[in-house]
Write a protein that holds these residues in place. Structure first.
Motif, PDB file in Angstrom:
ATOM      1  N   TYR A 114       1.805  13.248   2.658  1.00  0.00           N
ATOM      2  CA  TYR A 114       1.554  12.013   3.402  1.00  0.00           C
ATOM      3  C   TYR A 114       2.808  11.594   4.173  1.00  0.00           C
ATOM      4  CZ  TYR A 114      -2.304  11.717   0.070  1.00  0.00           C
ATOM      5  OH  TYR A 114      -3.417  11.994  -0.688  1.00  0.00           O
ATOM      6  N   ARG A 151       5.512  14.666  -7.798  1.00  0.00           N
ATOM      7  CA  ARG A 151       6.013  14.928  -6.452  1.00  0.00           C
ATOM      8  C   ARG A 151       7.298  14.119  -6.173  1.00  0.00           C
ATOM      9  NH1 ARG A 151       3.187  18.377  -7.574  1.00  0.00           N
ATOM     10  NH2 ARG A 151       0.953  18.446  -7.242  1.00  0.00           N
ATOM     11  N   LYS A 206       0.843  -1.212   0.000  1.00  0.00           N
ATOM     12  CA  LYS A 206       0.000   0.000   0.000  1.00  0.00           C
ATOM     13  C   LYS A 206       0.874   1.255   0.000  1.00  0.00           C
ATOM     14  CE  LYS A 206      -3.913  -1.765   2.745  1.00  0.00           C
ATOM     15  NZ  LYS A 206      -4.651  -1.555   4.010  1.00  0.00           N
ATOM     16  N   ARG A 246       4.154   5.619  -5.656  1.00  0.00           N
ATOM     17  CA  ARG A 246       4.096   5.635  -7.129  1.00  0.00           C
ATOM     18  C   ARG A 246       3.091   6.679  -7.621  1.00  0.00           C
ATOM     19  NH1 ARG A 246       6.234   2.514 -10.791  1.00  0.00           N
ATOM     20  NH2 ARG A 246       7.055   1.054  -9.271  1.00  0.00           N
ATOM     21  N   GLU A 247       1.932   6.741  -6.954  1.00  0.00           N
ATOM     22  CA  GLU A 247       0.902   7.721  -7.352  1.00  0.00           C
ATOM     23  C   GLU A 247       1.445   9.143  -7.240  1.00  0.00           C
ATOM     24  OE1 GLU A 247      -2.425   7.095  -4.798  1.00  0.00           O
ATOM     25  OE2 GLU A 247      -2.873   5.093  -5.613  1.00  0.00           O
ATOM     26  N   GLN A 248       2.140   9.438  -6.140  1.00  0.00           N
ATOM     27  CA  GLN A 248       2.639  10.790  -5.908  1.00  0.00           C
ATOM     28  C   GLN A 248       3.761  11.162  -6.877  1.00  0.00           C
ATOM     29  OE1 GLN A 248       1.664  13.351  -3.417  1.00  0.00           O
ATOM     30  NE2 GLN A 248      -0.114  12.101  -3.876  1.00  0.00           N
ATOM     31  N   TYR A 283       3.925   1.532  -1.126  1.00  0.00           N
ATOM     32  CA  TYR A 283       4.578   1.674  -2.426  1.00  0.00           C
ATOM     33  C   TYR A 283       3.615   2.211  -3.484  1.00  0.00           C
ATOM     34  CZ  TYR A 283       8.770  -0.788  -0.789  1.00  0.00           C
ATOM     35  OH  TYR A 283       9.930  -1.139  -0.129  1.00  0.00           O
ATOM     36  N   ARG A 284       2.353   1.805  -3.422  1.00  0.00           N
ATOM     37  CA  ARG A 284       1.365   2.305  -4.392  1.00  0.00           C
ATOM     38  C   ARG A 284       1.165   3.805  -4.217  1.00  0.00           C
ATOM     39  NH1 ARG A 284      -0.990  -2.743  -3.539  1.00  0.00           N
ATOM     40  NH2 ARG A 284      -2.436  -2.016  -1.920  1.00  0.00           N
ATOM     41  N   LEU A 285       1.127   4.261  -2.956  1.00  0.00           N
ATOM     42  CA  LEU A 285       0.957   5.688  -2.697  1.00  0.00           C
ATOM     43  C   LEU A 285       2.173   6.476  -3.198  1.00  0.00           C
ATOM     44  CD1 LEU A 285      -0.625   8.027  -1.471  1.00  0.00           C
ATOM     45  CD2 LEU A 285       0.296   7.440   0.764  1.00  0.00           C
ATOM     46  N   ASP A 325       4.147   9.932  -9.848  1.00  0.00           N
ATOM     47  CA  ASP A 325       3.481  10.113 -11.149  1.00  0.00           C
ATOM     48  C   ASP A 325       2.851  11.502 -11.264  1.00  0.00           C
ATOM     49  OD1 ASP A 325       4.167   7.681 -12.213  1.00  0.00           O
ATOM     50  OD2 ASP A 325       2.342   6.647 -11.530  1.00  0.00           O
ATOM     51  N   LEU A 326       2.464  12.080 -10.114  1.00  0.00           N
ATOM     52  CA  LEU A 326       1.894  13.441 -10.108  1.00  0.00           C
ATOM     53  C   LEU A 326       2.987  14.515 -10.149  1.00  0.00           C
ATOM     54  CD1 LEU A 326      -0.928  13.043  -7.419  1.00  0.00           C
ATOM     55  CD2 LEU A 326      -1.266  13.544  -9.851  1.00  0.00           C
TER      56      LEU A 326
END
Length: 689
Positions: free
Chosen positions: A581, A472, A459, A465-467, A461-463, A469-470
């Motif tokens: 986060y 950040r 979980k 990756r999302e950030q 690592y997914r967060l 990709d944005l």
């Protein structure tokens, strides 16, 4: 009166061998023995009929030995068991692997037992404390009363130490000299010191125990505050400081060039600092402010005032990274003023250091920023008017004093991003005036704090990756650098390799304290410029790094970090205009670790965090007394006993206002107590003769 400085070997039952064991716990003299205090008490005075005792609780019973015997269990253990009865019932006292116990008891003996009651087929009390009653009416010290429990090491046992302590108290407590002036004892309703020593060890009731505790805690706090009061009076009365001008062209240019408006809290603190700096007495002020609250701007304001008045200003930071960060941010803030700002680094080449030192000595450098290199031999200031010490708890007392000695009583401003609870500030910083920046600049956003277990790593690592990709950036922080056989930790160096593989489509960098200064600077530069998207680091990034684009802080093994440390790390993010986060990755296995995680999840208020941290760790660890040159607090607790601390402070400061050198004859023993209290510390006390 007996001499309490003689060896503890003079106590009956000690002897040379036992003395060596006592030496290991810091007991050499009779006085040491008297002041070796119980860590807790067990109330064994409530003797209950066997029929009324509660299973699962520690109980005290009185009865006669009805039968006794030994046998072997199925597992081969020797078991000695004794049936003890009173008019209401029977209980079995049991000892495993202690066959010699059968020689200590006889049928018909009357005794008292104390221990935890269990029920198997019958009521049973395993390995109880016991006292055989002789019928002569002598007092028991192990049972049937409030019993002291002392801190032990392996070579000691409670019964022997308690017996030795009783001997010492009975023979020598009356020889303890009274140090507190009569008027203070009377005003505060305090019992005699000799009575307090007697009752702290062997209280006859909870009421007298509380009176003994109150007296000893008051003495401890009073002597501490007396030392601080003397130090403060020396600064306020004896020392002539630097008088600064607070109005002038330079500060006007600085105000006009500032790219933002100060917060109300910053303005209030600036006003307090200006008031101090224009006074002929040296400023001694502590500036507290949470991570990102704007302490650097306030410090820069003070430095401009000093330069405007014809003096140099110096700022000392605990790490190379933080010193470099200050150098860059302060140079930027002062761009319009045409001042010479220099950085003196311990890692700089010798010829560079020599050139900077010459610039400082000639007075060509207006503002000097550096690490401990500032206090090294060979650094001479032309006219030092202001000393600022950042993250001051990272420095020892001696280091701070050395920097101050570089000039004739310069103004001192010490800063910390570690919020300090008021009760602790009273103890550690009683000689300083305190300013607090208690609001963050506009635009700072709350940080969402999450707790994931190791099994939920995916979980996290997914967060990440999302950030990324944005657009950040991410910090991943570890407690150590290399693998340790003793600690089940994922080290930064190893995880750097794993994360490079996990996020191979992103750029990942590594930063740790053992890197050379130029290498650290290169890595941080790449992260700041956005060339690195994920930075794997140890806690070298705890202070002084400002990356507005960083939106995720993943703390590995969060249970290994202190609460204030976790709060500092979290403060590295949330500096941009988007949600950030803080992920605490931890399988918490202890109650304290769970409390730290919960505190981080429940609040972002630095002072609430600090209060909780103080509760968890206790005052002794929150700030090491050695670091601050303060005597150890042995019996008092500045949280639990904060009211008494306030009273002791008031009495101490009033006494010093009345007689600052304690010259009156009634203070002779108080002065001796004060010298003894501070003998192993660096606290700068006026000579009290």
């Amino acid at each position: 009166m007996a001499d309490l400085s003689i060896s503890a070997q003079f106590i009956k039952g000690v002897g040379p061998a036992r003395l060596k064991v006592l030496n290991k716990i810091g007991i050499e003299t009779i006085e040491d023995l008297l002041y070796y205090l119980p860590r807790r008490y067990e109330d064994r005075s409530n003797i209950r009929p066997i029929s009324d005792i509660e299973v699962g609780k520690f109980q005290t019973i009185k009865g006669k030995v009805l039968a006794l015997g030994g046998r072997r269990t199925k597992k081969g253990l020797s078991l000695f068991q004794m049936a003890v009865g009173d008019a209401s019932g029977v209980i079995y006292a049991t000892w495993f692997n202690q066959p010699y116990m059968k020689d200590r008891f006889k049928v018909g003996q009357e005794l008292i037992l104390y221990g935890k009651v269990e029920r198997y087929r019958d009521l049973q009390i395993n390995t109880p404390e016991y006292e055989i009653l002789s019928g002569k009416g002598e007092d028991s010290i192990h049972i049937g009363r409030i019993v002291p429990i002392y801190p032990l090491i392996q070579e000691l046992n409670q019964r022997w130490l308690r017996k030795i302590m009783k001997e010492a108290v009975d023979r020598y407590a009356s020889s303890v000299k009274e140090i507190l002036p009569f008027e203070i004892r009377k005003r505060q309703g305090l019992i005699l010191l000799s009575e307090a020593i007697r009752n702290i060890h062997f209280p006859v009731s909870n009421l007298v125990l509380e009176k003994a505790r109150r007296r000893l805690i008051f003495d401890e706090f009073f002597l501490l505050q007396l030392g601080i009061a003397i130090k403060r009076s020396k600064i306020e009365i004896d020392l002539d400081g630097v008088v600064h001008k607070i109005d002038g062209e330079l500060i006007k240019i600085f105000k006009d060039s500032m790219p933002f408006e100060l917060t109300a809290s910053q303005k209030k603190v600036v006003s307090e600092i200006e008031q101090d700096m224009q006074s002929p007495k040296p400023m001694n002020r502590l500036l507290q402010g949470d991570v990102g609250s704007g302490k650097t701007v306030v410090a820069t304001w003070a430095m401009v005032l000093s330069v405007q008045s014809g003096y140099q200003a110096a700022l000392m930071a605990p790490t190379e990274i933080l010193a470099q960060q200050h150098y860059k941010s302060i140079s930027k803030l002062l761009k319009a003023l045409n001042l010479k700002v220099v950085l003196l680094s311990g890692d700089a080449k010798q010829d560079v250091k020599r050139r900077i030192k010459d610039t400082i000595e000639r007075g060509e450098a207006d503002i000097i920023i550096g690490t401990h290199a500032l206090i090294q031999e060979g650094v001479k200031f032309r006219s030092l008017g202001l000393v600022i010490i950042d993250e001051q708890h990272k420095f020892g007392v001696l280091q701070r004093r050395l920097l101050r000695s570089k000039s004739q009583n310069p103004d001192i401003l010490v800063m910390t991003a570690t919020p300090i609870p008021r009760t602790l500030a009273l103890t550690v910083y009683g000689d300083l005036d305190v300013s607090i920046i208690d609001e963050l600049p506009p635009g700072r956003r709350d940080i969402k704090t999450l707790h994931f277990k190791e099994s939920e790593r995916g979980k996290a690592y997914r967060l990440i990756r999302e950030q990324v990709d944005l657009g950040r950036q991410v910090y991943v922080v570890y407690p150590i650098i290399e693998e340790s056989e003793n600690l089940d930790l994922k080290a930064a160096t190893q995880m750097f390799k794993e994360l490079k593989e996990e996020f191979k489509d992103f750029s990942v960098g590594l930063l740790h304290g053992r890197m050379k200064s130029n290498e650290k600077e290169r890595i941080m530069g790449e992260f700041k410029d956005g060339r690195l998207q994920i930075l794997v680091s140890t806690i070298v990034i705890e202070v002084g790094v400002d990356i507005p684009n960083a939106s995720v802080m993943l703390v590995e093994h969060a249970e290994r970090f202190g609460l204030s440390q976790l709060h500092q790390l979290r403060g590295r993010i949330g500096r941009g205009n988007y949600l950030s986060y803080c992920i605490l990755l931890s399988d918490t296995k202890t109650e304290d670790a769970q409390r730290r995680i919960e505190a981080m999840l429940n609040t972002q208020d630095g002072f609430k965090i600090a209060e909780e941290d103080l509760e968890i760790r206790g005052p002794g660890e929150f700030f090491g007394t050695k670091q601050h040159g303060l005597p150890e607090i042995k019996i008092g607790n500045i949280l639990r006993d904060s009211e008494l601390l306030e009273i002791a402070k008031q009495e101490a400061f009033e006494l010093i206002n009345k007689d600052r050198e304690l010259k009156a004859p009634q203070y002779t023993l108080l002065k001796l107590g004060l010298r003894k209290k501070f003998r192993f510390t660096d606290l700068e006390l006026v000579t009290v003769s």
